[in-house]
Write an enzyme that holds these catalytic residues in place. Structure first.
Site, short mmCIF file in Angstrom:
data_model
loop_
_atom_site.label_atom_id
_atom_site.label_comp_id
_atom_site.label_asym_id
_atom_site.label_seq_id
_atom_site.Cartn_x
_atom_site.Cartn_y
_atom_site.Cartn_z
N TYR A 122 -7.31 0.47 1.81
CA TYR A 122 -7.68 -0.11 3.10
C TYR A 122 -7.63 0.98 4.15
CZ TYR A 122 -7.50 -3.13 7.26
OH TYR A 122 -7.74 -3.74 8.48
N ASP A 140 -5.64 9.27 4.59
CA ASP A 140 -5.28 8.19 5.50
C ASP A 140 -3.78 7.97 5.35
OD1 ASP A 140 -4.75 5.91 6.88
OD2 ASP A 140 -6.47 4.77 6.11
N LYS A 168 0.78 3.08 12.80
CA LYS A 168 2.06 2.45 12.44
C LYS A 168 3.28 3.23 12.94
CE LYS A 168 -0.23 -0.49 9.23
NZ LYS A 168 -1.24 -0.34 8.25
C1 LIG Z 1 -2.79 -0.51 8.57
C2 LIG Z 1 -3.73 0.52 8.02
C3 LIG Z 1 -4.88 0.93 8.71
C4 LIG Z 1 -5.33 0.23 9.96
O1 LIG Z 1 -4.45 0.38 11.01
P1 LIG Z 1 -4.49 -0.69 12.23
O2 LIG Z 1 -3.50 -0.14 13.21
O3 LIG Z 1 -4.10 -2.01 11.64
O4 LIG Z 1 -5.86 -0.71 12.75
C5 LIG Z 1 -5.61 1.97 8.21
N1 LIG Z 1 -5.25 2.60 7.07
C6 LIG Z 1 -4.16 2.23 6.37
C7 LIG Z 1 -3.80 2.99 5.15
C8 LIG Z 1 -3.38 1.17 6.80
O5 LIG Z 1 -2.33 0.77 6.08
#
Ligand SMILES: *Cc1c(COP(=O)(O)O)cnc(C)c1O
Length: 424
Positions: free
Chosen positions: A142, A237, A265
């Site tokens: 994701y 990511d 995060k």
């Molecule tokens: C949570 C997440 C996102 C998206 O971040 P948001 O702050 O919710 O937009 C992107 N990449 C990874 C790996 C994530 O866990």
């Protein structure tokens, strides 16, 4: 006194599904979502007055637990000086310097407001820098909800059985190619079929949105060399893994250096913050230095920077923070694995440091397809069992258990005891 049931009934009238993000809905476990009143350390309390040991941790940010005094104090101070100026402030410079000093692959960094925004901007930059359009991602990873990344995108979609999303024009996802996590041949195949066309490979260095799926030995190294051979950028990511596995994230933990990294995060300490960064020569393509446009009214917001800076500084200044937290993870998930091994029910435990996951399946989980063999009905029973004992897990099989430095030995033991009960 209000109750979660009352609030959810009202919320459903005026918020789609009653929630502002789908995984909060508790739909897959057939329950009413809990409305949270407050959090402290490893505990949270709902409006109904029940107390839980929290393993969601706001889906990752709360690595120090809830309401850490250093973070709360820094936010209070920042608030007193004003909430937003839409102009440059000192804290943004401090944040950028701190990130560059902690993560060797990053020479320049741009702050944004969410992980989604960080990924969207990094992908645009990779395309602008290489002059190519195609992106390789992995099924089950994701990367936020921007159009181009909503292809086989893990938890939120897996849990609800939505294959991608309505409203994403084919033109937006046509250049997103999907490979299989931990399967280097699938990546080689895509490079061969699209010579000179791949702008970037984007990957969660530890899959953490299809449950937790660690990279196989050599997988990340292989992505690095395929990108080098083909003139493509490697994007890690690190929205979950950044500042969680090591000061320099999964790239430090596995010793593989990406060209661009995305964060979110933890970097915001609980405030809405994201960031993307990498080598100077690439980052200088971002406006106003270069032709890749990216902007934000609230980017680098002083209150958000104060929270993120305070949290990152505690992580940096606590002696052996990561050695200790990862050690707690090794113990906790090690014991969980032992319980799982003795259970009558088929299950698997995957973990890396303070991230882990119990899958209800008899086969090892190493990619999206193997994660999908999990028995989600069994997970629901498990989730409810734990919740009845005051332990809050993610309301989805395909999310991580997030440990924080605030999780006490006593609470971890109590949690393992509840798992033991479930298997009995
Ligand atoms: C949570 C997440 C996102 C998206 O971040 P948001 O702050 O919710 O937009 C992107 N990449 C990874 C790996 C994530 O866990």
């Amino acid at each position: 006194m209000v109750s979660s049931e009352d609030l959810f009934r009202r919320a459903k009238e005026c918020i789609p599904g009653g929630v502002n993000s789908p995984v909060r809905a508790f739909g897959s476990v057939g329950m009413t979502p809990r409305f949270i009143r407050k959090g402290l350390g490893d505990r949270i309390w709902d409006v109904d007055g029940r107390e839980y040991i929290d393993y969601i941790g706001s889906w990752g940010p709360m690595i120090l637990g809830h309401s850490h005094p250093a973070v709360v104090e820094a936010v209070g101070k920042a608030v007193a000086d004003g909430l937003s100026f839409g102009a440059a402030t000192e804290r943004e410079v401090e944040m950028a310097e701190l990130i560059c000093s902690l993560v060797p692959s990053i020479e320049m960094v741009r702050m944004v407001n969410s992980g989604t925004e960080a990924v969207m901007s990094a992908v645009r930059l990779a395309r602008g820098y290489t002059g190519r359009d195609k992106i390789i991602k992995f099924s089950g990873c994701y990367h936020g909800h921007c159009d181009a990344m909503l292809v086989k995108a893990g938890s939120g979609l897996m849990t609800q059985g939505i294959p991608g999303s309505a409203g994403v024009p084919e033109a937006c996802s046509r250049d997103t190619l999907c490979a299989v996590f931990n399967d280097t041949e699938s990546v080689e195949g895509l490079f061969e079929a699209n010579p000179g066309e791949i702008a970037a490979v984007i990957v969660e260095p530890v899959g953490a949105n299809m449950g937790v799926v660690p990279p196989a030995d050599g997988f990340l190294e292989c992505l690095r060399s395929l990108c080098d051979q083909n003139g493509s950028l490697l994007i890690f990511d690190e929205v979950i893994t950044g500042f969680r596995l090591a000061p320099d994230g999964a790239q430090g933990y596995y010793h593989v250096r990406p060209d661009l990294s995305t964060f979110g995060k933890i970097i915001g300490g609980g405030m809405p913050v994201g960031a993307y960064g990498g080598r100077r020569e690439i980052m200088e393509h971002v406006a106003p230095c270069g032709p890749v446009y990216q902007a934000g009214t609230l980017s680098g917001n002083p209150v958000a920077m104060a929270a993120g800076l305070a949290q990152l500084r505690v992580l940096k200044d606590t002696p052996d923070f990561y050695g200790k937290l990862n050690g707690v993870g090794d113990c906790f998930f090690g014991e969980l694995k032992q319980l799982a091994g003795q259970a009558q029910i088929p299950c698997q435990v995957n973990h890396v440091g303070s991230l882990g996951c119990l899958f209800f399946t008899e086969q090892p989980v190493y990619d999206y397809a193997s994660a999908q063999t999990s028995d989600t009905v069994r997970y629901t029973a498990y989730f409810r069992h734990m919740m009845d004992r005051g332990i809050l897990l993610a309301p989805s099989q395909f999310e991580a258990v997030f440990l924080s430095s605030a999780h006490s030995d006593a609470d971890l033991d109590r949690t393992l005891e509840a798992v033991r009960d479930f298997f009995r």
